[in-house]
Design an enzyme around this catalytic site. Structure first.
Site, PDB file in Angstrom:
ATOM      1  N   GLY A 193      -1.831   8.778  -8.757  1.00 24.96           N
ATOM      2  CA  GLY A 193      -2.999   7.950  -8.490  1.00 24.96           C
ATOM      3  C   GLY A 193      -2.719   6.934  -7.413  1.00 24.96           C
ATOM      4  O   GLY A 193      -2.092   7.241  -6.404  1.00 24.96           O
ATOM      5  N   ASN A 194      -3.138   5.709  -7.641  1.00 24.37           N
ATOM      6  CA  ASN A 194      -3.130   4.710  -6.592  1.00 24.37           C
ATOM      7  C   ASN A 194      -3.136   3.307  -7.205  1.00 24.37           C
ATOM      8  O   ASN A 194      -3.833   3.074  -8.186  1.00 24.37           O
ATOM      9  CB  ASN A 194      -4.388   4.941  -5.737  1.00 24.37           C
ATOM     10  CG  ASN A 194      -4.609   3.900  -4.650  1.00 24.37           C
ATOM     11  OD1 ASN A 194      -5.724   3.451  -4.468  1.00 24.37           O
ATOM     12  ND2 ASN A 194      -3.589   3.522  -3.931  1.00 24.37           N
TER      13      ASN A 194
ATOM     14  N   HIS B  49       0.820  -1.209   0.000  1.00 22.41           N
ATOM     15  CA  HIS B  49       0.000   0.000   0.000  1.00 22.41           C
ATOM     16  C   HIS B  49       0.854   1.260   0.000  1.00 22.41           C
ATOM     17  O   HIS B  49       0.500   2.252  -0.642  1.00 22.41           O
ATOM     18  CB  HIS B  49      -0.908  -0.012   1.227  1.00 22.41           C
ATOM     19  CG  HIS B  49      -1.931   1.074   1.233  1.00 22.41           C
ATOM     20  ND1 HIS B  49      -3.040   1.047   0.409  1.00 22.41           N
ATOM     21  CD2 HIS B  49      -2.024   2.214   1.953  1.00 22.41           C
ATOM     22  CE1 HIS B  49      -3.763   2.125   0.626  1.00 22.41           C
ATOM     23  NE2 HIS B  49      -3.173   2.851   1.559  1.00 22.41           N
TER      24      HIS B  49
ATOM     25  N   HIS C  92     -10.275   2.983  -1.359  1.00 23.13           N
ATOM     26  CA  HIS C  92     -10.446   2.609   0.046  1.00 23.13           C
ATOM     27  C   HIS C  92     -11.255   1.316   0.071  1.00 23.13           C
ATOM     28  O   HIS C  92     -12.284   1.208   0.730  1.00 23.13           O
ATOM     29  CB  HIS C  92     -11.130   3.728   0.833  1.00 23.13           C
ATOM     30  CG  HIS C  92     -10.375   4.102   2.066  1.00 23.13           C
ATOM     31  ND1 HIS C  92     -10.967   4.349   3.272  1.00 23.13           N
ATOM     32  CD2 HIS C  92      -9.037   4.252   2.281  1.00 23.13           C
ATOM     33  CE1 HIS C  92     -10.047   4.648   4.174  1.00 23.13           C
ATOM     34  NE2 HIS C  92      -8.872   4.599   3.603  1.00 23.13           N
TER      35      HIS C  92
END
Length: 580
Positions: A539-540, A51, A98
């Protein structure tokens, strides 16, 4: 409140329990020149989690196009992308997931996702003006799906509505692959004058380090580690890893943050998101090539007898780390007191690169900042990749093999009643789309959300898109289609596509077929972004979106695209303009 240090023996088994491999444990010992203590090992366990470190994805992400004429900050340089939109203004925007928190506690999981992405925007000095979201759920008739939907939609609505930023667009998609693991992707967009933005950096020996906002508690501890593992039947036991949000505190934090940045006394500012104090101190220090001394006993706590690692890893929401120019503390404190915000000086910037954490003047952890961060000493891997057997089977499909329908009325009825096509009004009616008076497309619908940029001639066109079924069938083409669809929506609204942010939702990267999907999707995004000249601003990556009994979700690389409508009077709507 008193801080209690628990002495615990550290072995390779301890490291494995915290999500680290034996090889990573050995690397930590080499970095430190000794065996880490439990607090130090906990620091590495979160900062080297997927993460935070992107250890299984960063090598591929770096192949995406990251330069463009509008960009003011390259991907990874700041908390969010920063794009020149003309007339002296810049747009900060970003999308993040999330997913895991929302799977076990849908209301708070979704709410804190909204809060976290907004903090990434206003820590840069940009005022959030619009929010979007992309949601994926399982079978709509499932009781679990109904429970997840109710909690997630309400969490997004309650937090965003109370915070006072309109939700202007999004998407909702249903498929059984998301039965256990829903996807909750939140995007925030803000505006700042060029040259007035803040940076997430620490520098200036002797400058004080402030923590501002909510008190620190035990919620969210090891949340980053929790988000770096598959969903299992025991995941509900990780419920303490889900943070609890307070949108009213966030509103105070927003106004105070923007005001202190305007003083010019702020050297750097960063949201305490994943990994809390650990992440913000290490990333800011590494960027500024400096160190810090942090006194954990000075951190305002809301629970007694917290251990050092708990304070460091807490993901309590609505907190900021702020570096202030020495001698100008009073300017900052007057503003924080005006907004009734708790604050404390918890340390200072030092020369060198060491992060030294103390409790009552006793050193409890001493680590080099660079060894913790993405692009620094964090490990980087390229996993085994294998083309799935289904892929070649899918390539044999011919549309001609589908028989012509005999009852088109029945087909039409099926299509318009399907939950993936039918109106989502029951979802977006729960969101305030008009607060802030910037949304131009609620009463004049268009393919993309069109948001007014006040005091200019311009507007922003915003869209989130991804058809995960296309990506599953052909990850490279499907990902390119997601970028293309977003671009079409922007263009049809009168905008010029200029940049994207992405939220890459995939299964376990240790599964060779999942990693192949990821590789191919990255190539597809790169193909389309190069063609449209829409660089990736950040971003992610969200891996481990799978369960032990349902398998991985469809590969879902959600694209958030920003377009510029240079003349807001020429924004285009969906309705016919003339009747014959």
């Amino acid at each position: 409140m008193e801080v209690k240090e628990k002495i615990q023996e550290v072995t390779v088994e301890t490291a494995k329990q915290l999500g680290l491999s034996a090889e990573e444990f050995d690397k930590i010992k080499i970095v430190l020149g000794r065996t880490p203590n439990y607090t130090e090992l906990s620091i590495y366990s979160v900062m080297w989690s997927e993460h935070c470190s992107y250890k299984n994805s960063i090598s591929l992400i770096k192949t995406l196009p990251r330069e463009g004429k509008h960009l003011l900050a390259k991907a990874g340089e700041e908390n969010a992308g920063l794009v020149d939109i003309g007339e002296g203004y810049a747009c900060a925007f970003k999308i993040e997931s999330h997913n895991h928190p929302s799977a076990v506690e849908p209301y708070q999981g979704a709410a804190t996702g909204v809060g976290g992405i907004n903090r990434d925007i206003f820590t840069m000095g940009a005022r959030p003006i619009a929010q979007l979201n992309s949601l994926r759920f399982g079978n709509i008739n499932s009781e679990r799906t109904k429970w997840l939907m109710k909690g997630i939609v309400k969490g997004i609505g309650d937090y965003g509505n109370a915070f006072g930023v309109p939700t202007v667009g999004g998407e909702v998609f249903f498929d059984e692959c998301y039965n256990v693991n829903p996807l909750v992707n939140a995007m925030s967009v803000g505006i700042v004058k060029i040259g007035k933005s803040a940076s997430a950096i620490s520098k200036g020996v002797g400058n004080p380090v402030y923590i501002i906002g909510s008190y620190t508690g035990k919620d969210g501890i090891h949340g980053a580690t929790f988000a770096s593992a598959d969903i299992t039947e025991d995941s509900a036991e990780s419920l303490p890893s889900v943070q609890v949000g307070d949108p009213f505190m966030e509103k105070l934090l927003l106004e105070a943050s923007l005001e202190v940045i305007k003083t010019g006394a702020v050297v750097g500012m960063q949201d305490m998101g994943a990994a809390g104090i650990t992440c913000s101190t290490s990333e800011m220090s590494a960027k500024g090539e400096s160190g810090m001394i942090i006194h954990l006993d000075k951190v305002p706590l809301r629970q007694p007898n917290m251990q050092p690692f708990e304070i460091l890893l807490s993901e309590s929401q609505e907190r900021m780390l702020v570096i202030v120019e020495k001698g100008r503390e009073k300017e900052i404190e007057v503003i924080l007191e005006k907004w009734d915000l708790k604050y404390a000086v918890i340390g200072e910037v030092t020369a060198g690169d060491r992060l030294k954490y103390y409790v009552h003047d006793k050193l409890v952890a001493d680590v080099p900042a660079e060894s913790l961060v993405l692009g620094g000493g964090a490990p980087v891997y390229k996993r085994e990749s294998k083309e799935p057997a289904y892929y070649k089977a899918f390539q044999k499909f011919k549309i001609e093999s589908i028989e012509e329908p005999t009852d088109y009325e029945e087909v039409a009825h099926f299509l318009i009643s399907h939950p993936n096509i039918a109106s989502k009004k029951w979802v977006y009616n729960q969101y305030d789309s008009m607060v802030g008076t910037v949304n131009m497309s609620t009463n004049s619908p268009s393919d993309a959300a069109v948001v007014n940029v006040k005091n200019t001639n311009a507007a922003l066109a915003l869209k989130v898109d991804c058809n995960a079924r296309y990506v599953y069938a052909d990850p490279r083409k499907g990902a390119a289609i997601a970028v293309s669809e977003a671009a079409r929506n922007i263009v049809c609204s009168g905008g010029d596509p200029c940049a994207i942010t992405n939220c890459l939702n995939f299964g376990n990267p240790y599964n060779p077929e999942v990693y192949w999907q990821f590789e191919q999707a990255i190539k597809g995004i790169g193909d389309a972004c190069t063609k449209f000249n829409t660089p990736v601003t950040g971003g992610n990556v969200s891996f481990y979106n799978q369960s032990s009994y349902e398998g991985p979700v469809f590969p879902t690389p959600t694209i958030g695209m920003l377009g510029i409508v240079k003349d807001k009077k020429k924004a285009m709507t969906l309705d016919f303009k003339k009747r014959r």
